[in-house]
Design an enzyme around this catalytic site. Structure first.
Site, PDB file in Angstrom:
ATOM      1  N   LYS A  48      30.555  44.625  45.583  1.00 19.52           N
ATOM      2  CA  LYS A  48      30.652  43.333  44.881  1.00 19.52           C
ATOM      3  C   LYS A  48      31.615  43.449  43.701  1.00 19.52           C
ATOM      4  CE  LYS A  48      28.884  42.206  41.501  1.00 19.52           C
ATOM      5  NZ  LYS A  48      29.218  42.229  40.037  1.00 19.52           N
ATOM      6  N   ASN A  92      38.205  32.783  32.163  1.00 15.65           N
ATOM      7  CA  ASN A  92      37.763  33.783  31.201  1.00 15.65           C
ATOM      8  C   ASN A  92      37.848  33.317  29.753  1.00 15.65           C
ATOM      9  OD1 ASN A  92      36.877  36.250  32.629  1.00 15.65           O
ATOM     10  ND2 ASN A  92      38.849  35.972  33.634  1.00 15.65           N
ATOM     11  N   GLU A 152      39.090  37.163  40.085  1.00 25.57           N
ATOM     12  CA  GLU A 152      38.979  35.835  39.483  1.00 25.57           C
ATOM     13  C   GLU A 152      40.337  35.140  39.442  1.00 25.57           C
ATOM     14  OE1 GLU A 152      36.761  33.259  39.080  1.00 25.57           O
ATOM     15  OE2 GLU A 152      35.653  35.100  38.649  1.00 25.57           O
ATOM     16  N   THR A 187      31.052  44.946  36.283  1.00 24.25           N
ATOM     17  CA  THR A 187      30.728  45.813  37.369  1.00 24.25           C
ATOM     18  C   THR A 187      31.286  45.631  38.736  1.00 24.25           C
ATOM     19  OG1 THR A 187      28.602  46.005  36.419  1.00 24.25           O
ATOM     20  CG2 THR A 187      28.879  46.949  38.559  1.00 24.25           C
TER      21      THR A 187
END
Lengths: 409, 409
Positions: free
Chosen positions: B187, B404, B281, B198
């Protein structure tokens, strides 16, 4: 020691610069830039002057960088010629010859040896200089030389590329009962714009220096100023800072004596360095990362630089987000040893993390303070050592991405 | 050796995974995530299995990372429990106790020693775990365990945070006349999302390994896959990859014998690593940086990583801009020595820079190729050495910055 700082405004209003004696300046338009803006900048020393340079660490470096390295430090320098709009980088032997020719044209114009002329370039990488336009600009600059503030500002304008405002600063200072002056100009932070390379800077003074002490001083000045800012961390092929002193000292002064000059020049250069960051492509908010408690200054510098360069920290600053997790974890991966249990962080003077654990704080209030601040202060303590450093950076914005994604080749 | 690769689709359509024998899987919803999505993932080995882990290099690391380090490699592992939605990072001794408790709950449920359970967490930094919800999730996962593909996919779904699609891959391979299987899930690339930490990954196999050879193999697998991708270069506090083998070998096989397994697991993990980057992202375009001719592989790796991380390169990829100046200059500041006169670059197989000089090329045509490519190929030759490496990265987009910059504290 006393400083009287002056600094140019983002909107070029009235300015008042302390200009050292012995130099003349000019800006001219040779036609290198399609925009028709000034693109040739000339600084001439009336007498042989001391010159030192600090240049890019990039292994891919431009022709003018090679010439600056070969010809400095020296105590017989007479001029610095700069063109903007074309970096003369990745242009091979022909590019080197073009840079040599630029110096020769200036030398024959002012009557000196070509070896006594330094050269800088900034702009597009990988294209030969349009030498007819460059030479026309040199000729026009030669005719426009003068020692007034107006001339100084014209020279500062002509080194700019995508800069949104001119970057100049100056100060006077006392040493041994005498008053000296230091003035400086610079342009464009890092490789902030499409194909545009380069931070260029010139520091001029009438404080007496030998070529040896000029080189030592410039290294110290640059380490504490231009080397502590970053827009995008991309080291350009052309970065160059030149220090010129019109007063050639016959013997090296003590470090203590020179400290007065170095401090004044550092103050002036730091103003410019901060302007570079504030003018970073798309930058809206400016921030300082101060690190204390590291094992030594080098470690503190590495940590401050890593935090300042993190895209997640830069976007948090953009959003006015007191996102301590991003900041503390960036310190954790910077490399140098940190004492996690002794690590603390304050944002705008408010502790959000102390001794390895988060604190309760009013996030909305702190976000409000960050958004109002012209220079957001991040202060990290990473242990109990004596190492300390500071670094300045700008936020990462959608405009940066938009501008740099444009198809420009 | 023969590979039969299968790989999950961005849009979870029919998939077919090669699942090793000996493991059961479950995903459950404890309520940790406000979204109501699955947030507890459990993998159970029916018999004691071999386990190895590779964890974050960040000095600021989460409690579960400490537990993985303390409890692996081992040959008596029985389970890996993972929660998403909360990283259990920067949570002090209480956070460590929470991680211990998670393992204890699993141990009492399946009947084993708590020391034989590994734990991973991903999500918000700096908040205590909501243990009532975590324990509820563990209980539900225990009830949902099964060895079918549906169960495997449920476990893979429950480790996700802001991932836009599930990341799984598998293969079978022959060794010594027998067929073995290796399957993996992972992930979220790096710290790509606000406060979300992570990259987590689990590789399961029925290829026989000792704990020692599992550790050696995992290190080699990770070095060639997960350590060669980056979304934003921000190393998280929680990164963990676990390797489990249901077949406990009694003695170490030769490196040659294990190479078959390492190669298969590397292929599978590389698929996942590329999915991580593709799901970065805001990422639109994916690119590979291949470096040859460096003095050694380590130098090639540093250069590839530096080019892949440059915001100017990433924005050029976003714009489909064959901006070789940015790429070559990034190689020049990466650190390792390059032979500038022997440096060449091709983009999508077209040379744009050869032996230190730009070539003429049709920029519009090459830009078109880049824009059509699912994986833009940059190939740098930096000299005549034998060092070679590859690195994968995603472009930098306005969406990354927008996402972000959102105020999330």
């Amino acid at each position: 020691m006393e400083f009287n700082m002056s600094q140019s405004d983002p909107t070029p209003a009235e300015t008042s610069h302390e200009l050292p004696s012995g130099f003349r300046y000019a800006g001219a338009t040779g036609g290198i830039k399609a925009s028709g803006k000034p693109d040739v900048s000339l600084i001439v020393s009336d007498e042989p002057c001391v010159a030192a340079t600090v240049t890019t660490t990039n292994q891919v470096f431009a022709a003018p960088v090679q010439i600056c390295r070969d010809r400095s430090p020296r105590s017989t320098c007479r001029a610095v010629i700069t063109n903007s709009g074309n970096a003369n980088a990745c242009t091979g032997k022909e590019g080197y010859e073009d840079a040599v020719t630029m110096c020769e044209r200036v030398a024959s114009m002012i009557g000196c040896d070509a070896e006594d002329v330094l050269v800088m370039s900034t702009g597009v990488i990988g294209h030969r200089l349009p030498m007819d336009k460059v030479e026309r600009g040199i000729e026009l600059a030669g005719e426009a030389l003068g020692d007034s503030e107006r001339h100084f500002l014209a020279a500062a304008d002509a080194i700019c590329t995508t800069d949104q405002f001119r970057k100049t600063a100056s100060a006077n200072f006392e040493a041994g009962g005498k008053t000296y002056r230091v003035a400086a100009m610079c342009k464009g932070a890092g490789m902030i714009a499409p194909n545009m390379a380069t931070m260029l800077g010139v520091v001029v003074t009438d404080y007496p220096l030998t070529s040896e002490s000029a080189q030592t001083s410039l290294k110290r000045i640059v380490e504490r100023t231009f080397n502590r800012v970053s827009v995008d961390g991309h080291t350009s092929t052309n970065d160059t800072v030149v220090l010129l002193s019109s007063e050639v000292a016959t013997e090296n002064a003590s470090d203590d004596e020179n400290a007065v000059f170095v401090d004044a020049a550092t103050e002036v250069s730091l103003k410019l360095a901060k302007m570079l960051v504030a003018d970073g492509e798309g930058a809206v908010r400016f921030f300082e990362v101060a690190v204390d408690g590291a094992e030594n200054d080098e470690d503190a510098f590495e940590i401050a630089k890593c935090v300042a360069a993190s895209p997640l920290v830069k976007t948090a600053i953009q959003g006015g987000d007191p996102n301590w997790g991003r900041i503390v974890s960036a310190a954790g991966y910077a490399g140098p040893k940190i004492e996690v249990e002794k690590t603390s962080l304050s944002i705008e003077g408010h502790f959000v993390y102390r001794d390895g654990a988060p604190l309760k704080f009013d996030a909305a209030e702190l976000s409000g303070l960050m958004k109002q601040s012209a220079e957001v202060k991040l202060h990290l303590v990473v242990g109990e050592g004596g190492g300390t450093s500071q670094y300045w950076s700008s936020d990462l914005t959608e405009d940066y991405v938009r501008f740099n994604s444009l198809y420009t080749t």
